[in-house]
Design an enzyme around this catalytic site. Structure first.
Site, PDB file in Angstrom:
ATOM      1  N   ARG A 294       3.040  -0.338   1.464  1.00 39.16           N
ATOM      2  CA  ARG A 294       1.601   0.859   0.661  1.00 39.16           C
ATOM      3  C   ARG A 294       0.192   0.504   0.704  1.00 39.16           C
ATOM      4  O   ARG A 294      -0.320   0.959   0.080  1.00 39.16           O
ATOM      5  CB  ARG A 294       1.935  -0.117  -0.896  1.00 39.16           C
ATOM      6  CG  ARG A 294       2.841  -0.355  -1.127  1.00 39.16           C
ATOM      7  CD  ARG A 294       4.225   0.291  -1.411  1.00 39.16           C
ATOM      8  NE  ARG A 294       5.472  -0.092  -1.708  1.00 39.16           N
ATOM      9  CZ  ARG A 294       6.274  -0.025  -0.995  1.00 39.16           C
ATOM     10  NH1 ARG A 294       6.170  -0.294   0.016  1.00 39.16           N
ATOM     11  NH2 ARG A 294       7.419  -0.386  -1.090  1.00 39.16           N
TER      12      ARG A 294
ATOM     13  N   ARG B  69      -4.809  -1.027   0.261  1.00 31.25           N
ATOM     14  CA  ARG B  69      -3.769  -2.385   0.330  1.00 31.25           C
ATOM     15  C   ARG B  69      -3.041  -1.976   1.404  1.00 31.25           C
ATOM     16  O   ARG B  69      -1.507  -2.036   1.922  1.00 31.25           O
ATOM     17  CB  ARG B  69      -2.598  -1.959  -0.698  1.00 31.25           C
ATOM     18  CG  ARG B  69      -2.758  -1.572  -2.043  1.00 31.25           C
ATOM     19  CD  ARG B  69      -2.240  -2.371  -3.276  1.00 31.25           C
ATOM     20  NE  ARG B  69      -1.400  -1.498  -3.743  1.00 31.25           N
ATOM     21  CZ  ARG B  69      -0.071  -1.026  -3.965  1.00 31.25           C
ATOM     22  NH1 ARG B  69       0.690  -2.191  -4.949  1.00 31.25           N
ATOM     23  NH2 ARG B  69       1.080  -0.051  -4.323  1.00 31.25           N
TER      24      ARG B  69
ATOM     25  N   ASP C 262       4.480  -6.796 -11.505  1.00 29.17           N
ATOM     26  CA  ASP C 262       3.191  -6.747 -11.231  1.00 29.17           C
ATOM     27  C   ASP C 262       2.621  -6.896 -12.612  1.00 29.17           C
ATOM     28  O   ASP C 262       1.551  -7.685 -12.604  1.00 29.17           O
ATOM     29  CB  ASP C 262       2.813  -5.927  -9.859  1.00 29.17           C
ATOM     30  CG  ASP C 262       2.676  -5.664  -9.023  1.00 29.17           C
ATOM     31  OD1 ASP C 262       3.074  -6.983  -8.488  1.00 29.17           O
ATOM     32  OD2 ASP C 262       2.367  -4.940  -8.520  1.00 29.17           O
TER      33      ASP C 262
ATOM     34  N   GLY D 273       9.120   0.964  -3.570  1.00 29.48           N
ATOM     35  CA  GLY D 273      10.824   0.226  -2.696  1.00 29.48           C
ATOM     36  C   GLY D 273      11.383   0.411  -3.977  1.00 29.48           C
ATOM     37  O   GLY D 273      13.282   0.807  -3.067  1.00 29.48           O
TER      38      GLY D 273
HETATM   39  O1  IFM Z   1       7.293  -4.728  -7.367  1.00 28.93           O
HETATM   40  C1  IFM Z   1       6.082  -4.117  -7.787  1.00 28.93           C
HETATM   41  C2  IFM Z   1       5.496  -3.496  -6.830  1.00 28.93           C
HETATM   42  O2  IFM Z   1       5.099  -4.734  -5.204  1.00 28.93           O
HETATM   43  C3  IFM Z   1       4.234  -3.367  -6.219  1.00 28.93           C
HETATM   44  N1  IFM Z   1       4.375  -2.410  -7.302  1.00 28.93           N
HETATM   45  C4  IFM Z   1       5.123  -1.891  -8.594  1.00 28.93           C
HETATM   46  C5  IFM Z   1       6.543  -2.722  -8.424  1.00 28.93           C
HETATM   47  C6  IFM Z   1       6.605  -3.026 -10.173  1.00 28.93           C
HETATM   48  O3  IFM Z   1       5.526  -3.513 -10.803  1.00 28.93           O
END
Ligand code: IFM
Length: 815
Positions: A361, A371, A502, A719
């Site tokens: 990220r 990050r 998160d 993701g």
């Molecule tokens: O799961 C998280 C991820 O680690 C980072 N982006 C947001 C997602 C959901 O909160």
């Protein structure tokens, strides 16, 4: 409105209008040296790290957008053609931004390919084509410009490059600590090359910039001398004047501008090549920063230019990049009745999964570099989609991330590959752990073992992050044990700093249903792996623990769906009894995926998801979104307006699980409906709605309760890429590795007649042909490998020789 189209044969997305709703970007290079380019050649570059290896500067969220970048200007030096003398434009539409409509308009075609971008422009009887890419394994970039006189008269033109070079490796130092970074920089010019140095003791950096194919007519290394006071890159003073000023930088800001003059007969083309690289022009250079891992030595810039900056070599390197990416996406190619699915799975979606694997990220137009490192859960999930394509690289990453697990079983929130020393990292406090991080490990390790067939991987001994060691199987058990050691009063997993979401902090006294289902899933997977690898005791242990979880899971049923968790004060989040956040997506999809709930509840939960959360652009994360705090649970999603991100937005990563869950329920039409609902390619003709690139997934789409409903945000590093790939390829198309072979058990939309796929499996190229004459979703009636009938849904590994053909017939009954 459409701004471009997919050219699948070339593996390119072709932008025909560069004034896209937002910047549509592409990635260049490798983890050694990478870059980002927008459709207007805005963007930046980085060496070994987005955050601490900045080469080209980017001012994030700038106005105008797309700046700075890799800019090349063209200037009419004599007015012999249709343009007045002194008229200038850029090889990419911006930064000059000539009119795109009307007589004499500028026309642009941008071809984003895998690892390269080509900017074609026509203006005033001059055709230009600028190709930007980073050759394989190199720490320099090409901007190769071919200029053609398409008119009837000879033309005299000038060409100027322009890029802002970062003053400092560290992007924050470069952008924020100006009292320092602006006074360490120097840049000189000698014999056709710019040399930018900074003289900090701890992070010495050098860059070079060169022009080949034409003599340098003038140069500027000082940004402000090139642009002129109070000017922008849309009209630099040097370009307007027709000549650079010969500035050399001592402090303030450097730039890379080399100017060449070209004379072109009618129909004549010339290529000039700009190269930007890390290191010194004249000597080999070593990156020996303590924070940068193993030292890297790079050759002198002049050597690089002599070897690489010829038209033939540029073409050869471009061909090599294209081939490398063709090889990376080749291991799974599909032909289905849905051409948009094919464009995505065969090219762009596959490419995106490699970008998330490479850059986590860290670097995009949204992620500035803060990050920097590998978020634990993200990284473990990112691997899922690339195992079949790059198993060796995945194994290396898996080894690394397993050593980011602490001896008590939790995952360190962040692993920094260049700084990570297994066995010596500090153990986080309980409050710092996320309850889901290490629970992703069983899924990915199992996927790796099943893809490669290498059960021996489970025996490999790896250190923990803080102290001690275990074999890989032991690491998985320890991940589960960590959660079992931290169950709350209701028997569910403590939420800790966060679970996957998160923005939900249940803490050490609240409990998370998401992590509980992820634990259940982990216990199921570890049990399967234990049975597959002859670990009977471990299999029984996992089965017992799973059974022990059942009563708590049972109590978490809210009547029509599962609750999201229990707050520190005992209140249920995600319950019909609450005012807000009555239903959440995550626990309900994972109830199904984990296999931990009975079929009736699984179906009912997913029906509730459809009724309460589904929309034309995807499934919202919760409903109604939150406007008020809830006692005993940290809802940092409250910072988002309703319908945005985790607060009821359409979180695409979580949408991918709806595909998996519906396919597991055998509901192919619904799985496909969900897949299509946020498929970027389906917005190609309505790009003004979706706004983000139609060729990559975004982290989220603004939800139904937002005035921006349908607009996608945070594209590329999400993701969503890996899990949607798993959803569409392993669950809709149903091609998934098993320990004893390749399983083919699709869950198709009933409108499909079938599909074909080509898959590499353990070194052999295999063709899969699925026929669906009865228009069902599921049900393998028979499976043949090269004409040999096989029981069940798995094509056995020993039959999958090079060129094997697996034929699967779906149907309502035995045929
Ligand atoms: O799961 C998280 C991820 O680690 C980072 N982006 C947001 C997602 C959901 O909160």
């Amino acid at each position: 409105m459409r701004y471009g189209y997919f050219d699948d044969a070339a593996r390119e997305y072709v932008i025909t209008r560069p004034d896209t709703p937002r910047s549509w970007i592409n990635y260049l290079g490798s983890r050694l040296y990478g870059g980002i380019t927008t459709q207007n050649s805005g963007g930046y570059s980085f060496f070994r790290s987005g955050g601490t290896g900045r080469v080209l500067r980017m001012r994030f969220n700038g106005v105008p957008v797309d700046e700075p970048g890799r800019f090349v200007y063209l200037r009419d030096d004599d007015g012999a053609g249709p343009l007045p003398e002194g008229d200038f434009w850029s090889a990419s539409w911006q930064p000059v931004g000539k009119p795109l409509d009307g007589e004499g308009a500028y026309t642009a075609k941008v071809r984003h390919g895998l690892g390269y971008s080509v900017f074609e422009a026509d203006y005033g009887d001059v055709h230009s084509e600028m190709t930007t890419f980073i050759p394989r394994g190199q720490a320099f970039e090409y901007w190769a410009l071919t200029v053609t006189n398409t008119g009837q008269v000879p033309r005299r033109l000038s060409v100027f490059s322009y890029a802002e070079l970062a003053n400092e490796w560290n992007y924050r130092q470069d952008l924020e600590n100006l009292q320092y970074s602006q006074y360490v920089v120097q840049a000189t010019y000698a014999d056709g090359m710019i040399h930018r140095r900074n003289s900090t003791r701890d992070a010495f950096s050098e860059l070079w910039f060169a022009l080949a194919g034409a003599p340098v007519a003038s140069f500027d290394t000082d940004r402000d001398a090139f642009l002129g006071p109070y000017r922008t890159p849309s009209a630099p003073w040097a370009v307007e004047r027709g000549e650079c000023s010969g500035s050399e930088t001592v402090g303030d800001n450097s730039c890379a501008s080399l100017h060449a003059r070209l004379e072109l007969a009618p129909g004549e083309s010339r290529q000039v090549v700009f190269c930007l690289g890390v290191g010194s022009p004249d000597e080999p250079w070593t990156d020996s920063r303590a924070s940068a891992g193993a030292p890297v030595t790079l050759p002198a810039g002049r050597e690089v230019v002599a070897e690489y900056a010829t038209p033939e070599r540029v073409q050869a390197e471009l061909d090599a990049i294209r081939q490398e990416w063709a090889d990376h996406v080749a291991p799974l190619q599909v032909r289905t009745p849905d051409p948009e699915l094919d464009s995505m799975v065969n090219v762009w979606h596959a490419y995106q999964t490699h970008m998330t694997f490479n850059w986590s990220r860290g670097v995009s137009l949204v992620e500035a570099g803060d990050r920097d490192g590998l978020g634990y859960r993200d990284t473990v999930q990112d691997m899922l989609a690339v195992i079949h394509a790059i198993p060796e690289a995945v194994r290396e990453r898996l080894d690394l991330i397993l050593t980011g697990q602490t001896a008590e079983g939790g995952g360190m929130p962040l692993v920094k590959p260049l700084e990570h020393v297994p066995g010596r990292m500090p153990t986080p406090s309980l409050e710092q752990y996320r309850s889901d991080d290490a629970l992703w490990l069983p899924i990915t390790v199992a996927a790796f073992v099943r893809e490669t067939g290498d059960l021996g991987y489970l025996d490999q001994v790896l250190p923990y992050a803080d102290h001690g060691e275990a074999d890989v199987f032991g690491h998985l058990v320890q991940a589960l044990q960590f959660s079992l050691d931290h169950l709350g009063d209701n028997g569910l997993v403590q939420g800790l700093a966060a679970d996957w979401n998160d923005c939900l902090q249940f803490g050490t006294t609240g409990e998370s249903m998401f992590s509980t289902f992820l634990l259940a899933n982990g216990l199921r997977v570890v049990r399967e792996l234990a049975l597959e690898s002859g670990r009977a005791d471990a299999a029984s242990w996992a089965a017992e623990r799973l059974e022990a979880l059942a009563p708590a899971i049972d109590k978490a049923w809210d009547g029509q769906w599962f609750i999201r968790g229990i707050s520190a004060t005992g209140a249920a989040l995600g319950s019909h009894l609450a005012d807000e956040g009555q239903i959440y997506l995550e626990p309900n999809v994972w109830a199904v995926i984990s296999g931990a709930v009975e079929p009736e509840r699984a179906t009912a939960a997913m029906d509730s998801v459809h009724t309460r959360l589904a929309s034309e652009h995807g499934v919202a994360l919760c409903d109604p979104p939150h406007t008020k705090p809830m006692e005993g649970v940290g809802l940092s999603l409250l910072v988002f307006p309703v319908g945005h991100k985790e607060n009821g937005g359409i979180f695409c990563h979580a949408n991918s699980w709806t595909i998996v869950a519906e396919a597991m329920l055998g509901r192919g039409d619904r799985a496909y409906e969900y897949y299509r609902s946020y498929l970027p390619a389906r917005y190609n003709d309505s790009a003004e709605v979706h706004q983000a690139e139609p060729y990559v997934y975004a982290q989220f789409t603004h939800g139904p309760t937002s005035p921006r409903f349908g607009q996608a945000r945070n594209p590329w590093l999400t993701g969503t890429a890996s899990w949607t790939y798993v959803g569409v390829t392993q669950h809709i198309l149903g091609i998934r590795p098993a320990l004893d072979g390749l399983e083919v058990d699709p869950c198709l939309p009933t409108t499909w007649d079938g599909f074909e796929a080509r898959r590499r499996f353990r070194g052999a190229w295999v063709t899969v042909k699925v026929e669906n004459p009865d228009h069902v979703s599921t049900g393998v009636v028979h499976l043949d490998v090269d004409g040999t009938r096989v029981e069940g849904t798995v094509a056995p590994g020993h039959l999958l020789r090079e060129g094997a053909v697996v034929t699967v017939r779906l149907g309502a009954s035995q045929a």
